[in-house]
Design a protein around this motif. Structure first.
Motif, PDB file in Angstrom:
ATOM      1  N   PRO A 116      17.318  21.216  28.450  1.00 10.16           N
ATOM      2  CA  PRO A 116      15.696  22.053  28.069  1.00 10.16           C
ATOM      3  C   PRO A 116      15.221  20.190  27.911  1.00 10.16           C
ATOM      4  O   PRO A 116      13.209  20.741  27.578  1.00 10.16           O
ATOM      5  CB  PRO A 116      15.899  22.391  26.416  1.00 10.16           C
ATOM      6  CG  PRO A 116      17.626  22.037  26.435  1.00 10.16           C
ATOM      7  CD  PRO A 116      17.912  22.405  27.332  1.00 10.16           C
ATOM      8  N   GLY A 117      15.701  19.417  27.483  1.00  9.73           N
ATOM      9  CA  GLY A 117      15.370  18.109  27.350  1.00  9.73           C
ATOM     10  C   GLY A 117      14.653  17.255  28.702  1.00  9.73           C
ATOM     11  O   GLY A 117      13.100  16.664  28.857  1.00  9.73           O
ATOM     12  N   MET A 162      22.893  31.688  29.257  1.00  7.75           N
ATOM     13  CA  MET A 162      23.619  32.645  29.265  1.00  7.75           C
ATOM     14  C   MET A 162      24.765  32.858  29.656  1.00  7.75           C
ATOM     15  O   MET A 162      26.021  33.423  29.291  1.00  7.75           O
ATOM     16  CB  MET A 162      22.650  33.492  30.860  1.00  7.75           C
ATOM     17  CG  MET A 162      21.507  34.127  30.451  1.00  7.75           C
ATOM     18  SD  MET A 162      20.615  34.821  31.919  1.00  7.75           S
ATOM     19  CE  MET A 162      21.515  36.242  32.062  1.00  7.75           C
ATOM     20  N   PHE A 163      25.310  31.690  30.035  1.00  4.84           N
ATOM     21  CA  PHE A 163      26.901  31.821  30.057  1.00  4.84           C
ATOM     22  C   PHE A 163      27.906  32.308  28.894  1.00  4.84           C
ATOM     23  O   PHE A 163      27.472  31.881  28.455  1.00  4.84           O
ATOM     24  CB  PHE A 163      27.229  30.146  31.210  1.00  4.84           C
ATOM     25  CG  PHE A 163      28.727  30.422  31.349  1.00  4.84           C
ATOM     26  CD1 PHE A 163      29.236  30.669  32.344  1.00  4.84           C
ATOM     27  CD2 PHE A 163      30.354  29.949  30.539  1.00  4.84           C
ATOM     28  CE1 PHE A 163      30.400  30.314  32.707  1.00  4.84           C
ATOM     29  CE2 PHE A 163      31.007  29.710  30.881  1.00  4.84           C
ATOM     30  CZ  PHE A 163      31.363  30.432  32.034  1.00  4.84           C
ATOM     31  N   THR A 165      18.646  25.485  31.975  1.00  6.59           N
ATOM     32  CA  THR A 165      18.583  25.699  30.620  1.00  6.59           C
ATOM     33  C   THR A 165      18.842  27.787  30.309  1.00  6.59           C
ATOM     34  O   THR A 165      20.133  27.734  29.512  1.00  6.59           O
ATOM     35  CB  THR A 165      16.718  25.464  29.710  1.00  6.59           C
ATOM     36  OG1 THR A 165      16.793  24.248  29.662  1.00  6.59           O
ATOM     37  CG2 THR A 165      17.266  26.002  28.052  1.00  6.59           C
ATOM     38  N   ALA A 166      18.003  28.279  31.743  1.00  9.84           N
ATOM     39  CA  ALA A 166      18.566  29.423  31.182  1.00  9.84           C
ATOM     40  C   ALA A 166      19.565  30.119  31.547  1.00  9.84           C
ATOM     41  O   ALA A 166      20.644  30.975  30.642  1.00  9.84           O
ATOM     42  CB  ALA A 166      17.422  30.599  32.120  1.00  9.84           C
ATOM     43  N   ALA A 175      -0.423  21.967  36.241  1.00  7.77           N
ATOM     44  CA  ALA A 175       0.617  22.921  36.022  1.00  7.77           C
ATOM     45  C   ALA A 175       1.978  22.480  35.061  1.00  7.77           C
ATOM     46  O   ALA A 175       2.253  23.151  34.422  1.00  7.77           O
ATOM     47  CB  ALA A 175       1.309  22.874  37.857  1.00  7.77           C
ATOM     48  N   ALA A 176       1.592  21.003  34.747  1.00  2.86           N
ATOM     49  CA  ALA A 176       2.750  20.761  33.958  1.00  2.86           C
ATOM     50  C   ALA A 176       2.812  20.699  32.943  1.00  2.86           C
ATOM     51  O   ALA A 176       3.816  21.232  32.120  1.00  2.86           O
ATOM     52  CB  ALA A 176       3.252  19.377  34.671  1.00  2.86           C
ATOM     53  N   LEU A 177       1.915  21.114  32.596  1.00  5.65           N
ATOM     54  CA  LEU A 177       1.216  20.915  30.863  1.00  5.65           C
ATOM     55  C   LEU A 177       1.681  22.506  30.678  1.00  5.65           C
ATOM     56  O   LEU A 177       2.176  22.817  29.427  1.00  5.65           O
ATOM     57  CB  LEU A 177      -0.218  20.250  30.634  1.00  5.65           C
ATOM     58  CG  LEU A 177      -0.605  21.524  29.465  1.00  5.65           C
ATOM     59  CD1 LEU A 177       0.316  20.045  28.007  1.00  5.65           C
ATOM     60  CD2 LEU A 177      -1.747  20.549  28.910  1.00  5.65           C
ATOM     61  N   LEU A 178       1.060  23.654  31.686  1.00  2.78           N
ATOM     62  CA  LEU A 178       1.364  24.687  31.641  1.00  2.78           C
ATOM     63  C   LEU A 178       2.520  25.237  31.713  1.00  2.78           C
ATOM     64  O   LEU A 178       3.535  25.862  31.096  1.00  2.78           O
ATOM     65  CB  LEU A 178       0.605  25.702  32.853  1.00  2.78           C
ATOM     66  CG  LEU A 178       0.472  26.830  32.306  1.00  2.78           C
ATOM     67  CD1 LEU A 178       0.251  27.235  31.440  1.00  2.78           C
ATOM     68  CD2 LEU A 178       0.302  27.215  33.775  1.00  2.78           C
ATOM     69  N   ALA A 179       4.013  24.245  32.140  1.00  2.00           N
ATOM     70  CA  ALA A 179       4.898  24.315  31.961  1.00  2.00           C
ATOM     71  C   ALA A 179       5.806  24.174  31.180  1.00  2.00           C
ATOM     72  O   ALA A 179       6.524  25.227  30.565  1.00  2.00           O
ATOM     73  CB  ALA A 179       5.756  24.066  33.728  1.00  2.00           C
ATOM     74  N   VAL A 180       5.083  23.023  30.760  1.00  2.00           N
ATOM     75  CA  VAL A 180       5.700  23.297  28.823  1.00  2.00           C
ATOM     76  C   VAL A 180       5.809  23.705  28.478  1.00  2.00           C
ATOM     77  O   VAL A 180       6.320  23.920  27.329  1.00  2.00           O
ATOM     78  CB  VAL A 180       5.358  21.194  28.877  1.00  2.00           C
ATOM     79  CG1 VAL A 180       5.669  21.209  27.409  1.00  2.00           C
ATOM     80  CG2 VAL A 180       6.281  20.343  29.661  1.00  2.00           C
ATOM     81  N   LEU A 181       4.298  23.747  28.120  1.00  2.00           N
ATOM     82  CA  LEU A 181       3.898  24.702  26.280  1.00  2.00           C
ATOM     83  C   LEU A 181       4.534  25.768  27.087  1.00  2.00           C
ATOM     84  O   LEU A 181       5.023  26.770  25.868  1.00  2.00           O
ATOM     85  CB  LEU A 181       2.291  24.620  26.647  1.00  2.00           C
ATOM     86  CG  LEU A 181       1.484  23.642  26.146  1.00  2.00           C
ATOM     87  CD1 LEU A 181       0.145  23.893  26.703  1.00  2.00           C
ATOM     88  CD2 LEU A 181       1.929  23.258  25.132  1.00  2.00           C
ATOM     89  N   GLY A 182       4.627  26.587  28.009  1.00  2.00           N
ATOM     90  CA  GLY A 182       4.991  28.089  28.291  1.00  2.00           C
ATOM     91  C   GLY A 182       7.261  28.147  27.796  1.00  2.00           C
ATOM     92  O   GLY A 182       7.380  28.810  27.866  1.00  2.00           O
ATOM     93  N   PHE A 183       7.044  27.143  28.614  1.00  2.00           N
ATOM     94  CA  PHE A 183       8.991  27.027  28.563  1.00  2.00           C
ATOM     95  C   PHE A 183       8.893  26.803  27.247  1.00  2.00           C
ATOM     96  O   PHE A 183      10.383  27.613  26.150  1.00  2.00           O
ATOM     97  CB  PHE A 183       9.327  25.383  29.014  1.00  2.00           C
ATOM     98  CG  PHE A 183      10.829  25.127  29.362  1.00  2.00           C
ATOM     99  CD1 PHE A 183      11.647  26.419  30.003  1.00  2.00           C
ATOM    100  CD2 PHE A 183      11.114  23.977  28.539  1.00  2.00           C
ATOM    101  CE1 PHE A 183      13.063  26.385  29.297  1.00  2.00           C
ATOM    102  CE2 PHE A 183      12.509  23.542  28.958  1.00  2.00           C
ATOM    103  CZ  PHE A 183      13.772  24.907  29.189  1.00  2.00           C
ATOM    104  N   VAL A 184       8.531  26.147  26.407  1.00  2.00           N
ATOM    105  CA  VAL A 184       9.148  25.451  24.496  1.00  2.00           C
ATOM    106  C   VAL A 184       8.352  26.918  24.359  1.00  2.00           C
ATOM    107  O   VAL A 184       9.034  27.477  22.587  1.00  2.00           O
ATOM    108  CB  VAL A 184       8.227  25.039  24.186  1.00  2.00           C
ATOM    109  CG1 VAL A 184       8.030  24.640  22.564  1.00  2.00           C
ATOM    110  CG2 VAL A 184       8.261  23.282  24.550  1.00  2.00           C
ATOM    111  N   ALA A 185       7.212  27.273  24.121  1.00  2.00           N
ATOM    112  CA  ALA A 185       6.771  28.732  23.531  1.00  2.00           C
ATOM    113  C   ALA A 185       7.744  30.181  24.516  1.00  2.00           C
ATOM    114  O   ALA A 185       8.922  31.080  23.314  1.00  2.00           O
ATOM    115  CB  ALA A 185       5.330  29.503  24.404  1.00  2.00           C
TER     116      ALA A 185
END
Length: 380
Positions: free
Chosen positions: A270-271, A311-312, A306-307, A207-217
């Motif tokens: 984001p970091g 948006m602010f 990050t989001a 899940a960590a790998l999927l979260a990172v890849l999805g977040f960067v994408a």
């Protein structure tokens, strides 16, 4: 006495804190529910999984209720407009959440395997569906929601439910689901041992790998994929009473990156999202589960932050009438309402945090199959 503009900023921060608190506290038991049918291979193992969150899940719902109440009281226009546009999505969340209290209370009342398996999948739905829909909602906010106001400030939603299920929003939903699953897997690894812990660890790392890849994408898609952000061409007076039509908003391809150009320190968010998730994966693999839980909590704070920072000052942008977009400055309650709520928050939030910490301390420790066998008539 704080001025109106300062109160508006404080409540933007507080709503963000409540959303992050909800993600951390209610997120790990939703993540556990998501993993329940997969890390528990028989009834005893699934009872172990359920007992890790059974004593706490309803207390964690306080963060969800408080966040919703804060949005209703601090940002009434956002609350009303969101429930108009996201009506069916919010109903889907509510229907999914119905499975949680009933599932926790009634699963173990009957010793029929079919009965228990049905409620296991009900708990899965109650844990997996809300994070997915919340992520989809965030994805739509970043693209703009099709609503507009008339001269009487009555909002009209001009989209459809299926329009919300667009590719970018679904990617945001995947990121949300993955980070919640990571958090639940880390928590399970901390509270269990043996085969269940091993499966939870594998799930958390995936899940960590999927979260990172999805977040960067998602970030690259926002920057280079043709999604236009929102920017103030003419801002309202921060100390003025709310009027969502008293501003001029324009759209541009790099608008969501403007705050990061003005304040490079924001890149820490984001970091933190990427680094926290990867660190959590490494720590849980090394069986430093408590540190991994802290790291996954920081990852969620980084991803949500990050989001919010991008948006602010926008809270709910409008794609069909950009100048009607709701912002920190023009969607809030009166100064007295914000001040009274701030006083109540300063008084009661520390009590909630102290009580929650005490409850987790009292009920800490591993939940094992042997414990379940010795307490076969327990509530969960």
């Amino acid at each position: 006495m704080l001025d109106y503009a300062t109160l508006k900023i404080i409540w933007w921060v507080l709503v963000g804190v409540l959303l992050v608190g909800f993600a951390i506290m209610d997120g790990h038991d939703m993540g556990v529910g998501t993993l329940l049918p997969f890390v528990g291979r028989n009834d005893e193992e699934r009872r172990v999984v359920i007992n890790t969150v059974g004593p706490h899940w309803d207390g964690n719902q306080v963060w969800f209720i408080t966040a919703g109440g804060a949005i209703f009281a601090a940002w009434p226009l956002v609350y009303a407009t969101a429930f108009s546009g996201f009506y069916w999505a919010m109903l889907a969340v509510l229907w999914a959440l119905f499975f949680r209290p009933v599932g926790f209370d009634y699963r173990s009342k009957v010793h029929d395997p079919r009965w228990r398996s049905t409620w296991d999948w009900g708990l899965f739905i109650g844990g997996a569906v809300p994070p997915l829909i919340f992520g989809v909602a965030f994805g739509n906010l970043l693209q703009g929601v099709p609503f507009q106001f008339d001269d009487y400030l009555v909002s009209t939603y001009t989209g459809s439910f299926w329009q919300l299920l667009n590719p970018f929003a679904l990617l945001a939903g995947v990121v949300s689901s993955a980070m919640i699953t990571l958090h639940g897997g880390v928590y399970l690894a901390h509270r269990t041992e043996g085969a269940i812990q091993a499966r939870a660890t594998t799930a958390a790392r995936s899940a960590a790998l999927l979260a990172v890849l999805g977040f960067v994408a998602a970030g690259l898609w926002l920057r280079f994929g043709g999604i236009e952000g929102f920017a103030m061409a003419q801002a309202p007076d921060p100390n003025a009473m709310p009027d969502p039509l008293a501003k001029l908003v324009v759209r541009s391809a790099d608008a969501w990156w403007a705050n990061y150009r003005r304040l490079p320190v924001l890149w820490a968010l984001p970091g933190l999202g990427v680094g926290g998730a990867l660190l959590a994966a490494g720590l849980v693999g090394a069986r430093r589960t408590l540190a991994a839980f802290v790291a996954s909590s920081l990852a969620m704070a980084g991803i949500i932050g990050t989001a919010g920072a991008a948006m602010f000052p926008f809270v709910m942008p409008s794609s069909s009438m950009p100048s009607a977009s709701l912002t920190v400055w023009d969607s809030v309650s009166s100064p007295m309402t914000l001040a009274l709520m701030l006083g109540a928050t300063v008084l009661f939030m520390p009590l909630v945090v102290i009580y929650t910490g005490w409850a987790y301390r009292v009920m800490r420790g591993k939940v094992t199959v042997e414990h379940i066998r010795a307490n076969s008539h327990s509530a969960y």
